[in-house]
Design a protein around this motif. Sequence first.
Motif, PDB file in Angstrom:
ATOM      1  N   ASN A 146       2.116   8.860   9.452  1.00 60.09           N
ATOM      2  CA  ASN A 146       2.632   9.594   8.644  1.00 60.09           C
ATOM      3  C   ASN A 146       3.886   9.654   8.223  1.00 60.09           C
ATOM      4  O   ASN A 146       4.626  10.127   7.420  1.00 60.09           O
ATOM      5  N   SER A 147       4.222   8.060   9.020  1.00 54.81           N
ATOM      6  CA  SER A 147       5.566   7.768   7.810  1.00 54.81           C
ATOM      7  C   SER A 147       5.931   6.006   8.336  1.00 54.81           C
ATOM      8  O   SER A 147       4.983   5.710   9.056  1.00 54.81           O
ATOM      9  N   GLY A 148       6.575   6.014   7.463  1.00 57.12           N
ATOM     10  CA  GLY A 148       6.976   4.192   7.537  1.00 57.12           C
ATOM     11  C   GLY A 148       5.863   3.653   6.980  1.00 57.12           C
ATOM     12  O   GLY A 148       5.366   2.543   6.973  1.00 57.12           O
ATOM     13  N   LEU A 149       5.543   4.873   5.633  1.00 53.50           N
ATOM     14  CA  LEU A 149       3.995   4.129   5.418  1.00 53.50           C
ATOM     15  C   LEU A 149       4.060   2.823   4.569  1.00 53.50           C
ATOM     16  O   LEU A 149       3.829   1.785   4.170  1.00 53.50           O
ATOM     17  N   MET A 150       5.781   2.435   4.108  1.00 55.20           N
ATOM     18  CA  MET A 150       6.062   1.222   3.484  1.00 55.20           C
ATOM     19  C   MET A 150       6.634   0.103   4.059  1.00 55.20           C
ATOM     20  O   MET A 150       7.276  -0.971   3.739  1.00 55.20           O
ATOM     21  N   VAL A 151       6.223   0.215   5.835  1.00 57.77           N
ATOM     22  CA  VAL A 151       6.316  -0.789   6.530  1.00 57.77           C
ATOM     23  C   VAL A 151       5.256  -1.641   6.965  1.00 57.77           C
ATOM     24  O   VAL A 151       4.688  -1.458   7.626  1.00 57.77           O
ATOM     25  N   VAL A 152       5.625  -3.054   7.279  1.00 62.99           N
ATOM     26  CA  VAL A 152       4.109  -3.541   7.509  1.00 62.99           C
ATOM     27  C   VAL A 152       4.132  -3.869   9.188  1.00 62.99           C
ATOM     28  O   VAL A 152       3.384  -3.664   9.100  1.00 62.99           O
ATOM     29  N   ALA A 153       4.903  -3.214   9.637  1.00 61.78           N
ATOM     30  CA  ALA A 153       4.776  -2.982  11.290  1.00 61.78           C
ATOM     31  C   ALA A 153       4.429  -2.027  11.359  1.00 61.78           C
ATOM     32  O   ALA A 153       4.186  -2.051  12.894  1.00 61.78           O
ATOM     33  N   SER A 154       4.208  -1.101  10.508  1.00 60.49           N
ATOM     34  CA  SER A 154       3.818   0.289  10.886  1.00 60.49           C
ATOM     35  C   SER A 154       1.686  -0.064  11.055  1.00 60.49           C
ATOM     36  O   SER A 154       1.865   0.949  11.731  1.00 60.49           O
ATOM     37  N   TYR A 155       1.322  -0.696  10.905  1.00 59.82           N
ATOM     38  CA  TYR A 155       0.629  -0.840  11.047  1.00 59.82           C
ATOM     39  C   TYR A 155      -0.768  -1.811  11.600  1.00 59.82           C
ATOM     40  O   TYR A 155      -0.275  -2.577  11.401  1.00 59.82           O
ATOM     41  N   ASP A 156      -1.318  -1.565  12.687  1.00 61.92           N
ATOM     42  CA  ASP A 156      -1.945  -1.835  13.561  1.00 61.92           C
ATOM     43  C   ASP A 156      -3.515  -2.735  12.857  1.00 61.92           C
ATOM     44  O   ASP A 156      -3.349  -3.442  13.273  1.00 61.92           O
ATOM     45  N   TYR A 157      -3.937  -2.614  11.897  1.00 57.04           N
ATOM     46  CA  TYR A 157      -4.926  -2.865  11.465  1.00 57.04           C
ATOM     47  C   TYR A 157      -5.177  -3.705   9.997  1.00 57.04           C
ATOM     48  O   TYR A 157      -4.405  -2.973   9.081  1.00 57.04           O
ATOM     49  N   TRP A 158      -5.450  -5.083  10.109  1.00 64.47           N
ATOM     50  CA  TRP A 158      -5.545  -5.761   8.934  1.00 64.47           C
ATOM     51  C   TRP A 158      -6.513  -6.085   8.302  1.00 64.47           C
ATOM     52  O   TRP A 158      -7.315  -6.583   9.275  1.00 64.47           O
ATOM     53  N   GLY A 159      -7.182  -6.256   7.132  1.00 64.16           N
ATOM     54  CA  GLY A 159      -7.711  -7.157   6.999  1.00 64.16           C
ATOM     55  C   GLY A 159      -7.426  -8.451   6.675  1.00 64.16           C
ATOM     56  O   GLY A 159      -6.652  -9.190   6.432  1.00 64.16           O
ATOM     57  N   GLN A 160      -8.771  -9.541   5.674  1.00 61.95           N
ATOM     58  CA  GLN A 160      -8.484 -10.707   6.256  1.00 61.95           C
ATOM     59  C   GLN A 160      -8.022 -11.139   4.589  1.00 61.95           C
ATOM     60  O   GLN A 160      -7.167 -12.338   4.392  1.00 61.95           O
ATOM     61  N   GLY A 161      -7.531 -10.179   3.929  1.00 65.81           N
ATOM     62  CA  GLY A 161      -7.099 -10.680   2.374  1.00 65.81           C
ATOM     63  C   GLY A 161      -8.079 -10.978   1.709  1.00 65.81           C
ATOM     64  O   GLY A 161      -9.033 -11.672   1.669  1.00 65.81           O
ATOM     65  N   THR A 162      -7.793 -10.357  -0.043  1.00 68.13           N
ATOM     66  CA  THR A 162      -8.475 -10.986  -1.388  1.00 68.13           C
ATOM     67  C   THR A 162      -7.493 -11.423  -2.260  1.00 68.13           C
ATOM     68  O   THR A 162      -6.133 -10.320  -2.155  1.00 68.13           O
ATOM     69  N   GLN A 163      -7.589 -12.624  -2.594  1.00 69.20           N
ATOM     70  CA  GLN A 163      -6.871 -12.993  -3.676  1.00 69.20           C
ATOM     71  C   GLN A 163      -6.819 -12.646  -5.321  1.00 69.20           C
ATOM     72  O   GLN A 163      -7.845 -12.392  -5.756  1.00 69.20           O
ATOM     73  N   VAL A 164      -5.282 -11.916  -5.802  1.00 75.45           N
ATOM     74  CA  VAL A 164      -5.621 -12.102  -7.172  1.00 75.45           C
ATOM     75  C   VAL A 164      -4.441 -13.172  -8.300  1.00 75.45           C
ATOM     76  O   VAL A 164      -3.761 -13.018  -7.669  1.00 75.45           O
ATOM     77  N   THR A 165      -5.272 -13.598  -9.105  1.00 72.15           N
ATOM     78  CA  THR A 165      -4.409 -14.253 -10.015  1.00 72.15           C
ATOM     79  C   THR A 165      -5.137 -13.685 -11.234  1.00 72.15           C
ATOM     80  O   THR A 165      -6.005 -13.229 -11.652  1.00 72.15           O
ATOM     81  N   VAL A 166      -3.737 -13.321 -11.619  1.00 75.88           N
ATOM     82  CA  VAL A 166      -3.243 -13.277 -13.259  1.00 75.88           C
ATOM     83  C   VAL A 166      -2.810 -14.103 -13.763  1.00 75.88           C
ATOM     84  O   VAL A 166      -1.423 -14.427 -13.693  1.00 75.88           O
ATOM     85  N   SER A 167      -3.864 -14.971 -15.398  1.00 75.20           N
ATOM     86  CA  SER A 167      -2.978 -15.594 -16.150  1.00 75.20           C
ATOM     87  C   SER A 167      -2.495 -14.717 -17.406  1.00 75.20           C
ATOM     88  O   SER A 167      -2.457 -14.113 -17.576  1.00 75.20           O
ATOM     89  N   SER A 168      -1.741 -15.295 -18.047  1.00 69.43           N
ATOM     90  CA  SER A 168      -0.992 -14.959 -18.668  1.00 69.43           C
ATOM     91  C   SER A 168      -0.888 -15.934 -20.283  1.00 69.43           C
ATOM     92  O   SER A 168      -1.936 -16.500 -20.216  1.00 69.43           O
TER      93      SER A 168
END
Length: 125
Positions: A103-125
């Motif tokens: 309920n708090s510290g929502l913007m803090v990396v350390a607040s979260y116990d579970y993480w995915g592996q990530g997905t890449q987003v690339t935006v070209s100009s």
Amino acid sequence: QVVLVESGGGLVQAGDSLRLSCAASGRSFSSYTMAWFRQAPGKEREFVAAITWIGGNAYYADSVKGRFTISRDNAKNSVYLQMNSLKPEDTAAYYCAGDRYRNSGLMVVASYDYWGQGTQVTVSS
């Protein structure tokens, strides 16, 4: 134990849209506050958006407010990030994160116990 799997990343042009998805395994997804973070090369992981487990309240980083929308579907154990008007500075690996009854510290990396592996987003100009 929750396993998070992101999908939906890709290479797009500035101004385009993308929708990221994060599928969660395990029980009690509805009791997890879920969030999206991103990390560009050489930079720290930063908060993008979060949606609370109770009330479904959404929070955003100033840099994405008005362009990105976070949502969740508890019946599908999924959280989404709709990204519109993408900019080159949005280029990063995007990570889904979850924490039960958060309920708090929502913007803090350390607040979260579970993480995915990530997905890449690339935006070209």
